[in-house]
Design a protein around this motif. Sequence first.
Motif, mmCIF file in Angstrom:
data_model
loop_
_atom_site.group_PDB
_atom_site.id
_atom_site.type_symbol
_atom_site.label_atom_id
_atom_site.label_comp_id
_atom_site.label_asym_id
_atom_site.label_seq_id
_atom_site.Cartn_x
_atom_site.Cartn_y
_atom_site.Cartn_z
ATOM 1 N N TYR A 45 1.301 -0.648 0.338
ATOM 2 C CA TYR A 45 -0.191 0.257 -0.407
ATOM 3 C C TYR A 45 1.255 1.373 -0.240
ATOM 4 C CZ TYR A 45 -2.768 3.178 2.393
ATOM 5 O OH TYR A 45 -4.197 4.899 2.439
ATOM 6 N N HIS A 46 2.219 1.378 1.153
ATOM 7 C CA HIS A 46 2.835 2.254 0.690
ATOM 8 C C HIS A 46 3.898 2.753 -0.433
ATOM 9 C CE1 HIS A 46 1.134 3.199 4.256
ATOM 10 N NE2 HIS A 46 1.704 2.201 5.277
ATOM 11 N N PHE A 47 4.024 1.244 -1.219
ATOM 12 C CA PHE A 47 4.908 1.605 -2.409
ATOM 13 C C PHE A 47 4.083 2.417 -3.868
ATOM 14 C CE2 PHE A 47 7.000 -0.308 1.126
ATOM 15 C CZ PHE A 47 7.873 0.946 0.853
ATOM 16 N N ALA A 209 0.760 7.892 2.337
ATOM 17 C CA ALA A 209 0.058 7.000 3.120
ATOM 18 C C ALA A 209 1.059 6.839 4.619
ATOM 19 C CB ALA A 209 -1.191 6.797 3.535
ATOM 20 N N ILE A 210 2.010 7.663 3.959
ATOM 21 C CA ILE A 210 3.383 7.501 5.475
ATOM 22 C C ILE A 210 3.429 7.940 6.717
ATOM 23 C CG2 ILE A 210 5.371 6.944 5.597
ATOM 24 C CD1 ILE A 210 6.079 6.357 2.442
ATOM 25 N N GLY A 211 3.090 7.801 7.936
ATOM 26 C CA GLY A 211 2.514 8.166 8.645
ATOM 27 C C GLY A 211 3.071 8.248 9.715
ATOM 28 N N ALA A 212 4.530 6.857 10.007
ATOM 29 C CA ALA A 212 5.791 6.637 11.135
ATOM 30 C C ALA A 212 6.520 8.002 11.663
ATOM 31 C CB ALA A 212 6.111 5.485 10.414
ATOM 32 N N LEU A 309 5.315 1.737 8.802
ATOM 33 C CA LEU A 309 5.078 2.697 8.121
ATOM 34 C C LEU A 309 3.526 4.035 8.517
ATOM 35 C CD1 LEU A 309 6.962 1.913 5.135
ATOM 36 C CD2 LEU A 309 7.532 2.213 6.864
ATOM 37 N N CYS A 310 2.810 3.123 9.283
ATOM 38 C CA CYS A 310 1.476 3.575 9.043
ATOM 39 C C CYS A 310 2.048 5.026 10.159
ATOM 40 C CB CYS A 310 -0.051 2.378 9.301
ATOM 41 S SG CYS A 310 -0.443 2.107 7.615
#
Length: 528
Positions: A45-47, A209-212, A309-310
């Motif tokens: 999802y993050h890539f 949507a990378i929130g870390a 990464l969330c």
Amino acid sequence: MSRLRSAMQRGKSVVLENTEVKKSSNKKKTKATIKEEETSEHSSYHFFNDLPEISAYRSHLLQWYDQNKRELPWRTVAMTEPDVNIRTYAVWVSEIMLQQTQVATVIDYYNKWMQRWPTVEKLAAATLEEVNQVWAGLGYYSRGRRLHEGAKKVVSDLNGQMPRCTEGLLKLLPGVGRYTAGAIGSIALGQVTGAVDGNVIRVLCRVRAIGADSTGPAVTEALWKIANTIVDTERPGDFNQAMMELGARVCTPKSPLCSQCPIQTHCHAFRKVSIKQEQDSKRLQSKLASKPNTSVVDIENCSAGSCNLCLSEDWDSKQGVQNYPRKPVKKAPRVEKTLTCIVQRQRGQETEYLLTQRPSKGLLAGMWELPSMVLESDLSENKHGDLLCTMMQRFLDTLLGTDSFQFVGEVVHILSHIHQTYVVYSVCVSDCSEKEQEQNTCWLTKCALQGAAVSTGLKKIMKLYDSSSKANTRDIKRKLSPGDGTEKQSNKKKKLKVVAANGGPKQLSLSKFFSTSKQATKTKSKNT
Ligand code: SF4
Ligand code: ZN
């Protein structure tokens, strides 16, 4: 066009090189690599995994860039300069200046620098003093020093030839990190590599949507992986500049312009916000109609069970896409007080000021400053006089009493990591010379001082001194009553002239200053 073609060829060869690098580095996996591989396995999802999406992303972004890019002097050089050595040097200078400084401020400095040192050889032949002088006011002075060091290295070790690949730039040039090497490599040399700076971090964190914590190793590696995947293989330099330009002008830290964004359809953060808004409005409608809400759209989300990464904290709906990126809590800047003395002497018609040179390493290395010393935090103000006397013994061969010093005021100067307060005194000296000493010192006239390599902090101090001197002159003038007898008045005027000839109007002596309430003048302003 021919430049573009050759850049494409160079780009292809770099792709091959990068494959080779990957193969060899596979043998030795670092902790960060293992962590990154685990992450990418569990959170596609993050890539970017879909080739048609990557190609659409590139074309949307580059189309926007072609229509909206700003004409900047270093961009013109990168596009038109046929000599690869000059091109690489010019982009290197611009990238170093742009570290921590805004484009609008850099333009003048860049033009001045390139006029003075148009080639790496010319820069190598300059003195550090000259470099600091041209850099003065741009802040973070070690950047100019490193450019100078790098130029000398290129001339002495590399026969005047700038490195021709990203790895070489990274390894051989001081002050060039992963981002700067990627930017110079792609913009000047056409290498197919990503370049992840602050703007790109923000854009990619929102897009995927990378929130870390965006400064942590897992996110850093993920962002580089994404950047290297999506960079356009034919126009890598333009692609990287487009990403940065988008971050600076559309996907801004506050109030991003999502409605005008060319990559909106690829942006997870935007999609998340839109779906949440839709959900909220449907919930409200159902509530008003007193019906159960059956048609809530599902938010597309990361499918990994535990993903590093969330978002680590709850979503704040007021923040919208600004929920990304997340930063760690900032460290408070160090609070420091520095005792500073403006020492002046009269030489004929000219007033001269004593300056000392800072050590060649550390903060503001090699810059000229007023005699200064950092104060211990709990030191009483009554001790300033003794400290000033001791400090001046290091520079002058005359012993000064505590009553020689006048309090001028305080100047607050905020750097990113230091909250500095200069406690400023002045002293006029006559018939004395500076000591033979290890430290560099010099006497400069006001005019020479303005053109010298001095920090913004020193300029603020001199501004305060000038305004306090003018204020004192006005006070003295006001006291001269117009009704006085001519003789009396002319005596007073003479007295004023004597004071001025002695280096300026009379200010509070140190002892008087401590017996009255302290009226500190504070000047606040942001550091460059
Ligand atoms: Fe940034 Fe909005 Fe564009 Fe997403 S849609 S990249 S949040 S400006
Ligand atoms: Zn995730």
